[in-house]
Design a protein around this motif. Structure first.
Motif: not given
Lengths: 303, 297
Positions: A26-27, A274, B18-19, A31, B274, B249, B247, A34-35, B251, A270-271
């Motif tokens: 999940f960093g 999401p 990403l939005s 990220e 990215r 995006f 992923c 934003r999603m 992560t 999560n990958f």
């Protein structure tokens, strides 16, 4: 629902609900932010953070296996200074508690990172990663109960933050290390990190991933193994347990709560999904309502 | 491996927005089988279609049953906003793509996108060279469509090992200025590699877009770099590259790509999802890129 979904992990760390997202999947949360919405989460466990920035391993870093994946990222992270200075102020604005996962090459590094994060607003707790399979010595603390205890004691002396210790499953008896970190002053235990695995390319007659070819296996493939580890820990320690390993559905999460977990972390799912954490949480709430639970602990297996 | 804070990948190359990504339940509307293992698959995914731009990609969840576990990334090949459809051009070679080939109209899968950074489009019209090797043709029909719509002259150079691996003409948009075909076995068009005769073409365009296997892209880059150094072309070169992706995006940190720092051979590690998949060619460390596998299969 009349039941309060909150979960206490000790030392004042109360998660609004049991559904968290695992370190490395999940960093630092930005990220995902934003999603889509992330306010529903019980907790974000950050990417493993070290004293200095780490570039991580050279590619290739991941490979898919049956119902699982291998990773050898090598703790790529911006270092604790950036986390404390730039990231934590953003977390302060969130309702979701953020637990920083801390990694190090030795006791000194763990202590310094934890000390730096101790009085930083926005950091709700620390998760000691004593189980990274992808850096040399990363797993030493997790496989030796004496060293694990010494590490927890050393960190305990420099921080009042809630301290979770994340265990490796790559040991003969995970309960020995679990008891050791409990004795050392941990507030909670998360289990498990990835299993050591390998994928071979027959065509090239060598492992797919570089170096020794070993990497961390995660995903649905490890769920039965991780469930067994959590159930064993439940009988060995009193501390709150956070179950991790192959959770991708409400059913999976419920299984961990039955096995003895107080909370869970969703990782690899999560990958590829999401939005999975929101679905798992609403599924858990629905289950609690349908079954008139008074507490998540009502689910716990006891015989 | 510890490195002090140099310019980060996103500072150097920017990063995807990403939005804009939506995880949409998409309905398969057609699977057109082409030569060999090649096929084009189309989905009704109006929200993804409305946002998709050339060079960007979507992550397709082939099966919710966990095998294969990870999504498969594919560039948008064609987009029809009025019908709300997105199409992907692929070959059934791995576990993911082979399963997709077996989908039927009406089947539903999750399509997450748009992701990544796409091609830059010209602000004023000129001439572009679009250069594709094999499956690398995938992102170009959509790019052509938008370039031609902006009044750009498009030169389409399509190469492959043999005629059976060329992108089918009937899927290309109309209005392409000139079409050049190269096959290594000479079964169609001129025999040889796409890189042969490139210097002349590079001299007459303002923009070059390339997509194909990494060794082909590296050869294109080297040819371009020497033409630029010799002052024979001022064209830009953008490449769409591949890396094993988790992923899509940012992560999982799985799709690491070696970047080139200015004046430094070894730059920071970026992420294909990215910073890419489309990058200005000079931003990549080509020697290191050639030493890594292209995708999960």
């Amino acid at each position: 629902m009349t039941m309060d979904p909150a979960v206490s992990l000790g030392r004042g760390l109360v998660l609004p609900n049991p559904v968290g997202v695992a370190s490395g999947t999940f960093g630092y949360g930005f990220e995902a932010e934003r999603m889509g919405p992330i306010a529903h989460l019980g907790a974000v466990y950050s990417k493993g953070t070290t004293l200095l920035p780490r570039e991580g391993n050279r590619p290739p870093r991941i490979s898919e296996t049956s119902a699982g994946m291998l990773n050898s990222i090598g703790l790529q992270n911006p270092g604790v200074e950036v986390v404390a200075r730039d990231y934590a102020p953003r977390w302060r604005e969130w309702s979701v508690p953020v637990v920083v996962n801390v990694a190090g090459a030795g006791i000194t590094e763990y202590v310094e990172v934890c000390e730096r994060l101790s009085d930083v607003a926005g950091v709700a707790g620390l998760e000691l990663n004593i189980s990274c399979p992808n850096i040399s010595h990363g797993m030493d603390f997790g496989t030796d109960p004496k060293r694990a205890k010494a590490l927890v004691e050393a960190v305990r002396r420099v921080t009042e933050l809630p301290l979770i210790v994340k265990l490796t499953p790559n040991v003969t008896d995970i309960t020995e290390v679990g008891r050791a970190v409990e004795d050392g002053g941990a507030d909670a235990i998360s289990a498990v990190n990835t299993y050591l695995g390998m994928k071979i390319s027959v065509k090239e007659r060598k492992p797919v991933l570089p170096g020794m070819g070993t990497a961390g296996l995660s995903g649905p493939a490890i769920k039965p193994l991780a469930l067994a580890a959590v159930a064993k820990l439940r009988r060995a320690v009193e501390l709150p347990l956070i179950g991790i390993g192959g959770i991708g559905s409400t059913e999976d999460a419920l299984e961990y709560l039955v096995a003895g977990a107080d909370a869970i972390q969703i990782g690899t799912a999560n990958f590829y999904r999401p939005g999975v954490s929101a679905e798992v949480l609403s599924g858990l709430i629905q289950f609690a309502t349908d079954n008139s639970l008074q507490s998540w602990r009502d689910l716990r297996w006891s015989d | 491996m510890i490195r002090s804070a140099v310019k980060s990948a996103s500072e150097l190359c920017g990063q995807s927005d990403l939005s804009r990504a939506v995880d949409e339940f998409a309905t398969c509307t057609s699977v057109e089988l082409l030569q060999g293992t090649l096929f084009e698959i189309r989905f009704h995914a109006p929200r993804v279609a409305a946002a998709a731009a050339p060079g960007e990609f979507a992550q397709l969840l082939v099966d919710e049953g966990q095998v294969p576990l990870l999504r498969r990334p594919f560039s948008f090949s064609r987009v029809d906003i009025s019908e709300g459809t997105v199409s992907f051009y692929l070959a059934a070679v791995g576990r993911g793509s082979s399963r997709l080939r077996l989908l039927h109209p009406g089947d539903r899968i999750r399509v997450l996108g748009p992701l990544g950074r796409g091609f830059s489009l010209p602000s004023s019209p000129g001439r572009s060279l679009l250069l594709a090797g094999g499956l690398g043709a995938a992102p170009f029909p959509l790019l052509m469509d938008q370039l031609i719509g902006r009044g750009e002259e498009v030169i389409w150079l399509n190469g492959s090992r043999s005629s059976s691996e060329l992108y089918p003409d009937h899927l290309l948009p109309s209005g392409i200025q000139s079409r050049l075909i190269r096959t290594q076995d000479g079964s169609k068009g001129d025999p040889g590699l796409v890189t042969e005769g490139l210097p002349e073409l590079m001299g007459v365009v303002q923009r070059i877009y390339a997509c194909g296997p990494n060794p082909m892209l590296a050869a294109v880059y080297r040819s371009w770099a020497s033409e630029v150094a010799a002052g024979h072309t001022a064209a830009s070169l953008e490449v769409s590259i591949e890396a094993p992706m988790g992923c899509g995006f940012g992560t999982c940190l799985g799709c690491a790509i070696p970047l080139a720092a200015e004046g430094d051979e070894s730059g920071p590690i970026g992420l294909c999802c990215r910073q890419g998949p489309v990058l200005p060619a000079q931003q990549l460390n080509w020697d290191q890129l050639l030493n890594q596998p292209a995708h999960l299969g």
